[in-house]
Design a protein around this motif. Structure first.
Motif, short mmCIF file in Angstrom:
data_model
loop_
_atom_site.label_atom_id
_atom_site.label_comp_id
_atom_site.label_asym_id
_atom_site.label_seq_id
_atom_site.Cartn_x
_atom_site.Cartn_y
_atom_site.Cartn_z
N GLN A 224 5.52 -8.58 -11.48
CA GLN A 224 4.75 -8.90 -12.66
C GLN A 224 5.24 -8.12 -13.87
N ASN A 225 5.04 -8.70 -15.03
CA ASN A 225 5.40 -8.05 -16.28
C ASN A 225 4.72 -6.68 -16.38
N GLY A 226 5.50 -5.67 -16.74
CA GLY A 226 4.95 -4.33 -16.89
C GLY A 226 5.06 -3.46 -15.65
N GLN A 227 5.37 -4.06 -14.51
CA GLN A 227 5.47 -3.28 -13.28
C GLN A 227 6.85 -2.60 -13.18
N SER A 228 6.86 -1.50 -12.44
CA SER A 228 8.12 -0.87 -12.09
C SER A 228 8.49 -1.30 -10.67
N VAL A 229 9.79 -1.52 -10.44
CA VAL A 229 10.24 -2.01 -9.14
C VAL A 229 11.48 -1.24 -8.72
N GLU A 230 11.50 -0.84 -7.46
CA GLU A 230 12.69 -0.23 -6.88
C GLU A 230 13.39 -1.25 -5.99
N VAL A 231 14.66 -1.43 -6.21
CA VAL A 231 15.50 -2.23 -5.32
C VAL A 231 16.39 -1.27 -4.54
N MET A 232 16.24 -1.27 -3.23
CA MET A 232 17.06 -0.44 -2.37
C MET A 232 18.43 -1.10 -2.19
N CYS A 233 19.48 -0.31 -2.24
CA CYS A 233 20.81 -0.86 -2.02
C CYS A 233 21.69 0.17 -1.29
N HIS A 234 22.84 -0.30 -0.83
CA HIS A 234 23.74 0.54 -0.04
C HIS A 234 25.20 0.30 -0.43
N ASN B 263 0.84 -1.20 0.00
CA ASN B 263 0.00 0.00 0.00
C ASN B 263 0.87 1.24 0.00
N ALA B 264 0.67 2.09 -1.00
CA ALA B 264 1.42 3.34 -1.05
C ALA B 264 0.94 4.26 0.08
N LEU B 265 1.74 5.26 0.40
CA LEU B 265 1.34 6.23 1.40
C LEU B 265 0.10 6.98 0.92
N GLN B 266 -0.86 7.11 1.78
CA GLN B 266 -2.13 7.76 1.42
C GLN B 266 -1.88 9.19 0.96
N GLY B 267 -2.39 9.51 -0.22
CA GLY B 267 -2.29 10.87 -0.72
C GLY B 267 -0.93 11.26 -1.26
N VAL B 268 -0.04 10.27 -1.44
CA VAL B 268 1.31 10.55 -1.95
C VAL B 268 1.58 9.61 -3.13
N ALA B 269 2.00 10.16 -4.25
CA ALA B 269 2.29 9.33 -5.42
C ALA B 269 3.46 8.40 -5.12
N PRO B 270 3.32 7.10 -5.40
CA PRO B 270 4.41 6.17 -5.14
C PRO B 270 5.48 6.26 -6.23
N PHE B 271 6.73 6.10 -5.82
CA PHE B 271 7.85 6.17 -6.76
C PHE B 271 7.81 5.02 -7.76
N THR B 272 7.45 3.82 -7.29
CA THR B 272 7.35 2.65 -8.16
C THR B 272 6.16 1.80 -7.74
N ASP B 273 5.84 0.80 -8.56
CA ASP B 273 4.75 -0.12 -8.24
C ASP B 273 5.12 -1.07 -7.12
N VAL B 274 6.39 -1.46 -7.08
CA VAL B 274 6.88 -2.46 -6.13
C VAL B 274 8.17 -1.93 -5.49
N PHE B 275 8.36 -2.25 -4.21
CA PHE B 275 9.60 -1.88 -3.51
C PHE B 275 10.19 -3.13 -2.87
N LEU B 276 11.48 -3.37 -3.12
CA LEU B 276 12.19 -4.51 -2.55
C LEU B 276 13.33 -4.00 -1.68
N HIS B 277 13.37 -4.46 -0.43
CA HIS B 277 14.33 -3.94 0.54
C HIS B 277 15.35 -4.98 0.98
N ASP B 278 15.30 -6.18 0.41
CA ASP B 278 16.10 -7.27 0.96
C ASP B 278 17.41 -7.54 0.24
N PHE B 279 17.85 -6.62 -0.63
CA PHE B 279 19.23 -6.67 -1.11
C PHE B 279 20.08 -6.01 -0.03
N TYR B 280 20.31 -6.75 1.04
CA TYR B 280 20.89 -6.19 2.26
C TYR B 280 21.43 -7.34 3.10
#
Length: 235
Positions: A188-198, A154-171
């Protein structure tokens, strides 16, 4: 196709972090980074961002690391004038929303004064997703016309999400050579995904102040050499 954003957090933390991010961008798959405007390496990060305009850059709002930009935010700091640590913060979240809004506004304004154009914002330790802070986040997103990182379905209410999916486990233990191949089973095909990295290299600042150190070097190596499956397209 899956549209991929590999976002490096902590840009501006230190020169070692900055160089790791730039190497993972120039040689690998990092195509986005978010900048900490209150840290010692921020001027260096701005310089590198301008030298590498193909790297998308956003703002990494800070509340639990270093010192604030403002000196009149008493509920945001400890007795030493530093931001409260993550442990201190989550133990006592009784802070002034007015002070929070003014400090985060100052961080965004400092980014804009650099001449860089922000793509979005997220935050150190994901504090922008604290439910009590939603009114401030909504106001800043609207004022500056910025999207924000989501950390759940669920994206933050009233705030446009940066991507469709967020993955935080490249850590930590999740930093593996086959991580990006496994994305195909999670998005899924066609979705945008953010992978967080450090990514980053070890320097005095990291070795003495960050609990996440040596794994940054491992991240840098993998992010600089990984080959993406053909059905993944870097945005």
């Amino acid at each position: 196709m899956i549209k991929l954003i590999v976002n490096a957090d902590d840009f501006g933390y230190s020169r070692g972090i900055n160089y790791g991010i730039i190497d993972a961008h120039k040689n690998g798959v990092v195509n986005s980074a978010t900048m900490m405007m209150n840290m010692s390496g921020v001027s260096h990060a701005v310089e590198l961002a301008k030298e590498n305009p193909s790297l998308q850059v956003g703002i990494h709002l800070v509340l639990t690391c270093g010192k604030p930009l403002l000196n009149d935010v008493p509920t945001l700091v400890n007795e030493h004038g530093n931001f409260k640590s993550r442990h201190e913060f989550f133990e006592d979240k009784n802070i002034s929303l007015d002070e929070l809004e003014r400090e985060w506004t100052a961080q965004i304004e400092k980014f804009l004064e650099s001449g860089l154009k922000p793509t979005h914002f997220d935050s150190h330790h994901h504090v922008h997703t604290v439910p009590e802070f939603l009114p401030v986040v909504q106001k800043l997103a609207q004022k500056y016309n910025l999207s924000a990182r989501r950390i759940s379905e669920n994206a933050l209410q009233g705030v446009a999400p940066f991507t469709d999916v967020f993955l935080h486990d490249f850590y930590g233990e999740g930093v593996t050579d086959d991580y990006f191949e496994k994305i195909l089973t999670r998005v899924q095909n066609g979705q945008s995904v953010e992978v967080m990295c450090h990514p980053g290299y070890l320097d005095h600042e990291i070795l003495n102040n960050s609990s996440y150190a040596k794994d940054r070097v491992k991240e840098t190596l993998i992010l600089s050499t990984v080959k993406l499956p053909r059905v993944i397209d870097l945005l």
